[in-house]
Design a protein around this motif. Structure first.
Motif, mmCIF file in Angstrom:
data_model
loop_
_atom_site.group_PDB
_atom_site.id
_atom_site.type_symbol
_atom_site.label_atom_id
_atom_site.label_comp_id
_atom_site.label_asym_id
_atom_site.label_seq_id
_atom_site.Cartn_x
_atom_site.Cartn_y
_atom_site.Cartn_z
ATOM 1 N N PHE A 44 0.866 -1.272 0.204
ATOM 2 C CA PHE A 44 0.131 -0.127 -0.010
ATOM 3 C C PHE A 44 0.823 1.205 -0.193
ATOM 4 C CE2 PHE A 44 -3.077 -3.096 1.285
ATOM 5 C CZ PHE A 44 -4.219 -2.634 0.724
ATOM 6 N N SER A 45 1.957 1.301 0.603
ATOM 7 C CA SER A 45 2.976 2.618 0.670
ATOM 8 C C SER A 45 3.516 2.578 -0.739
ATOM 9 C CB SER A 45 3.897 2.272 1.712
ATOM 10 O OG SER A 45 4.830 1.204 1.573
ATOM 11 N N GLY A 46 3.907 1.485 -1.526
ATOM 12 C CA GLY A 46 4.276 1.511 -2.842
ATOM 13 C C GLY A 46 3.288 2.045 -3.714
ATOM 14 N N LEU A 47 2.221 1.567 -3.807
ATOM 15 C CA LEU A 47 1.108 2.211 -4.534
ATOM 16 C C LEU A 47 0.931 3.632 -4.264
ATOM 17 C CD1 LEU A 47 -0.786 0.781 -6.441
ATOM 18 C CD2 LEU A 47 -2.656 0.587 -4.785
ATOM 19 N N ILE A 48 0.582 4.066 -3.118
ATOM 20 C CA ILE A 48 0.523 5.488 -2.761
ATOM 21 C C ILE A 48 1.660 6.422 -3.348
ATOM 22 C CG2 ILE A 48 0.229 7.171 -1.036
ATOM 23 C CD1 ILE A 48 -1.220 5.067 0.788
ATOM 24 N N ALA A 49 3.188 5.696 -3.143
ATOM 25 C CA ALA A 49 4.229 6.502 -3.568
ATOM 26 C C ALA A 49 4.046 6.565 -5.238
ATOM 27 C CB ALA A 49 5.546 5.508 -3.092
ATOM 28 N N LEU A 50 3.661 5.421 -5.440
ATOM 29 C CA LEU A 50 3.695 5.500 -7.288
ATOM 30 C C LEU A 50 2.756 6.467 -7.730
ATOM 31 C CD1 LEU A 50 4.302 3.934 -9.762
ATOM 32 C CD2 LEU A 50 2.473 2.658 -9.446
ATOM 33 N N SER A 127 5.159 5.989 2.726
ATOM 34 C CA SER A 127 5.067 6.667 1.310
ATOM 35 C C SER A 127 5.390 7.774 0.917
ATOM 36 C CB SER A 127 3.400 6.959 1.208
ATOM 37 O OG SER A 127 2.439 5.670 1.430
ATOM 38 N N ILE A 128 5.581 8.609 2.289
ATOM 39 C CA ILE A 128 6.290 9.931 2.111
ATOM 40 C C ILE A 128 8.037 9.644 1.954
ATOM 41 C CG2 ILE A 128 7.002 11.929 3.493
ATOM 42 C CD1 ILE A 128 4.390 11.910 4.841
#
Length: 542
Positions: A44-50, A127-128
């Protein structure tokens, strides 16, 4: 060699290759739960970061917003700040005892649960932390796209959103897959953020579980921990393998050299977009840094920040009085500096082999570059466990032990960060004319003379850039050294974490503030030095 020993310890039983050690580890309650938490937070953090990183890269790379270089530089700073420092800064920015929120009169009620001590808090900060990584990858890809297709679509009457949906994003599909995989693997191996935010929330990830077991039980649990580490490494390598497969299927061959990117006119919307970018910088960089600084300037955590409570005693303590902090600054500077210099030399040799005409040299260079990418993808805690397995006993023949010394930390840095040193050197090598090397060979120059008189002087600026990037990464890191440090061999990252974990919040804030200032100063120096380097060597220079 250390990773091979880790594989043998985690994937063999009585000399035979088997998954039984991993299956035995998964029988416990803590390992499957930590595995699920790791995959959950990484995905989920990778998705938000993407999503965020791609949107910002499209704005910076394809529109006419002003001050692109400044925005790019500021947006990349959070990536260079260590994850545990990021976590400490946000903890102090959002908590009930935050001096900044108390000064503004919007602090949560005293005694209330910290909003970041949760699954959502871990995912948000990951994500940040990794959004700039995605931004950097996508921005570099935008610079490399030939723009004839985009111009043809615009001449045909396509609106900017249609161009984005029908042309730009399909062409970027392989890069987006790579960016997501990079953010996923980085989050999977992240230790600082899940440790500081996840432990209070009982949201334990695999790197934190590895650290807890080795810190609590010591080297006696190496065999069982090796199985968990091998599992974590296998997941990271599997993600990279899936990424490479998807890249092969989605790659679209393009004709035409890279050209300056478009500058789609935003018109009346440009001030709004620039304001949103400024607010993003304020939220991801300015807010946590200000919170960190205000905490460092008060005598005790929880005391309101005002003119009567400001003190520089915490900075004086960590910079002049505490022996452990002085030793940590010296150790990190020495080890990170030597690792950067060593990797600069190695990167020049590998870069030369990668561009050699001889197949043997080129294959050797490709093999080393592939190994470098693999070790960069493997979480730092896994590498540290591998080095413990390799060097917990004295080295045979010479009977010298490097366990519990700075040498083992430095060697682990060389293993973990070769990929960082290699990227700018590879970019610079691709621009060299092979005729230079051939002319020197015809004139009778041997290999070492050609390296010393021709290749090294031309590649030295890029190698220096790689060395500085390695230094920036290793100087504040905690993931690799979390299990390798010992009394007398502390690093900046482990000292800051120990301060925060031990309740010395103001000292942790002061030391973190100093490291942030040092990181920004080094980035500014690299930016100035980058004027003399080939385009693309310094990532944030446009």
């Amino acid at each position: 060699m250390p990773l091979a020993l880790l594989a043998r310890a985690g994937l063999t039983l009585d000399g035979a290759v088997t998954l039984q050690p991993i299956l035995d580890a998964l029988d416990s309650r803590s390992v499957p739960r930590a595995l699920i938490n790791s995959l959950d937070s990484a995905f989920f953090s990778g998705l938000i970061a993407l999503v965020l990183g791609t949107m910002i890269a499209l704005v910076i790379g394809l529109t006419d917003v002003r001050a692109k270089g400044i925005f790019t530089f500021l947006l990349l700073i959070p990536m260079m700040v260590p994850p545990h420092v990021t976590a400490i800064a946000w903890i102090q920015a959002m908590g009930p005892s935050s001096p900044l929120l108390q000064m503004l009169g919007i602090a949560p009620e005293p005694g209330s649960t910290h909003p970041l001590y949760s699954r959502g808090g871990v995912i948000a900060l990951l994500s940040i932390q990794h959004m700039p990584l995605v931004f950097l990858v996508v921005l570099a890809a935008l610079r490399a796209l030939p723009r004839e297709m985009i111009e043809a679509a615009r001449i045909a009457g396509a609106r900017p959103l249609a161009v984005l949906r029908r042309i730009v994003l399909p062409l970027l599909a392989p890069i987006l897959i790579s960016a997501f995989a990079l953010a996923f693997v980085s989050a999977l191996g992240n230790f600082g953020i899940p440790a500081l935010l996840g432990i209070p929330a009982r949201y334990t990830t695999l790197p934190v579980l590895l650290w807890q077991r080795l810190a609590s039980f010591g080297p006696d649990v190496l065999t069982s921990v090796a199985a968990i580490a091998a599992l974590l490494a296998a997941i990271a390598i599997a993600i990279i393998a899936v990424q490479m497969t998807l890249l092969a299927r989605t790659r679209s061959p393009l004709i035409g050299p890279p050209q300056p990117p478009l500058a789609i006119r935003l018109g009346a919307q440009r001030p709004l977009v620039e304001t949103l970018l400024a607010l993003l910088v304020a939220a991801t960089l300015v807010l946590p840094v200000v919170a960190l600084t205000t905490t460092a300037l008060i005598p005790t955590y929880g005391v309101p920040f005002n003119l009567t409570t400001i003190t520089f005693a915490n900075f004086a303590e960590v910079l002049f009085r505490q022996q452990v902090t002085l030793r940590a600054f010296a150790n990190s500077t020495l080890v990170a500096g030597l690792a950067g210099l060593m990797l600069a030399v190695i990167a020049m040799a590998v870069g030369h082999f990668l561009n050699a005409r001889q197949k043997g040299y080129r294959r050797a260079g490709t093999a080393l570059a592939t190994l470098a990418e693999t070790t960069y993808a493997i979480p730092g805690l896994v590498i540290s466990i591998a080095f413990i397995l390799a060097f917990i006993r004295p080295i045979p023949v010479i009977d010298v032990s490097i366990y519990n010394t700075l040498i083992i930390i430095g060697l682990a840095y060389v293993c973990a960060f070769l990929s960082i040193a290699l990227k700018p050197v590879t970019a610079a090598c691709a621009q060299l004319d092979p005729a230079l090397d051939e002319a020197a060979r015809i004139s009778g120059a041997r290999f070492f003379m050609r390296m010393r008189r021709i290749f090294a002087p031309l590649i030295a600026p890029a190698a220096a850039s790689g060395a500085i990037l390695v230094f920036l990464t290793a100087y504040n890191e905690i993931t690799v050294s979390a299990l390798l440090w010992s009394t007398g061999n502390e690093t900046i990252g482990t000292t800051i974490y120990n301060y925060e974990d031990g309740g010395y919040t103001t000292l942790a804030a002061a030391m973190s503030a100093v490291t942030v200032v040092a990181t920004i100063a080094l980035m500014v120096a690299l930016d100035r030095f980058g004027k003399r380097l080939p385009p693309g060597v310094v990532p944030w220079r446009i």
